[in-house]
Design an enzyme around this catalytic site. Structure first.
Site, PDB file in Angstrom:
ATOM      1  N   ASN A  11      -2.503  13.900  17.395  1.00  0.00           N
ATOM      2  CA  ASN A  11      -1.268  14.338  16.737  1.00  0.00           C
ATOM      3  C   ASN A  11      -1.499  15.371  15.643  1.00  0.00           C
ATOM      4  O   ASN A  11      -0.671  15.539  14.758  1.00  0.00           O
ATOM      5  CB  ASN A  11      -0.517  13.126  16.190  1.00  0.00           C
ATOM      6  N   VAL A  18      -0.032  18.670  11.006  1.00  0.00           N
ATOM      7  CA  VAL A  18       0.274  17.324  11.464  1.00  0.00           C
ATOM      8  C   VAL A  18       1.575  17.338  12.259  1.00  0.00           C
ATOM      9  O   VAL A  18       2.552  17.959  11.854  1.00  0.00           O
ATOM     10  CB  VAL A  18       0.389  16.361  10.262  1.00  0.00           C
ATOM     11  N   CYS A  19       1.578  16.634  13.386  1.00  0.00           N
ATOM     12  CA  CYS A  19       2.760  16.558  14.232  1.00  0.00           C
ATOM     13  C   CYS A  19       3.244  15.112  14.280  1.00  0.00           C
ATOM     14  O   CYS A  19       2.755  14.311  15.075  1.00  0.00           O
ATOM     15  CB  CYS A  19       2.429  17.049  15.634  1.00  0.00           C
ATOM     16  N   ILE A  20       4.170  14.787  13.382  1.00  0.00           N
ATOM     17  CA  ILE A  20       4.836  13.487  13.431  1.00  0.00           C
ATOM     18  C   ILE A  20       6.315  13.716  13.167  1.00  0.00           C
ATOM     19  O   ILE A  20       6.706  14.660  12.479  1.00  0.00           O
ATOM     20  CB  ILE A  20       4.243  12.457  12.433  1.00  0.00           C
TER      21      ILE A  20
END
Length: 95
Positions: A11, A18-20
């Site tokens: 992620n 950051v990919c959230i």
């Protein structure tokens, strides 16, 4: 949010971003994957964001990977994944 240096993780994009969900632009997801309530809003506290990042680090979402190679490796070859991450961490520490 960005890791510098970048971290090999399902992620985290190769440039360290950051990919959230909690960090995605507010409103409806154009792809229909996330609820608007899961995305960024001004009421998100720093604590909630950091808890989300810690949770992401401990339990990656490999079905929605920002780093496809890391996602696949997380699922199929955990030993190799762990070795890459360990090497990255040691390198960051200058070891």
């Amino acid at each position: 949010m960005k890791f510098t240096p970048p971290l090999f993780h399902p992620n985290i994009y190769s440039d360290g971003r950051v990919c959230i969900s909690i960090l995605h632009a507010p409103g409806d997801d154009p792809l229909g994957y996330e609820l608007a309530s899961e995305r960024w809003s001004p009421v998100q506290s720093v604590e909630k964001i950091l808890l989300s990042v810690v949770s992401m680090l401990a339990e990656p979402n490999d079905e929605s990977g920002a780093n496809i190679e890391a996602s696949k490796m997380w699922r199929t070859d955990r030993d190799k994944f762990n070795a890459i991450v360990k090497k990255q961490v040691l390198s960051t520490l200058g070891l």
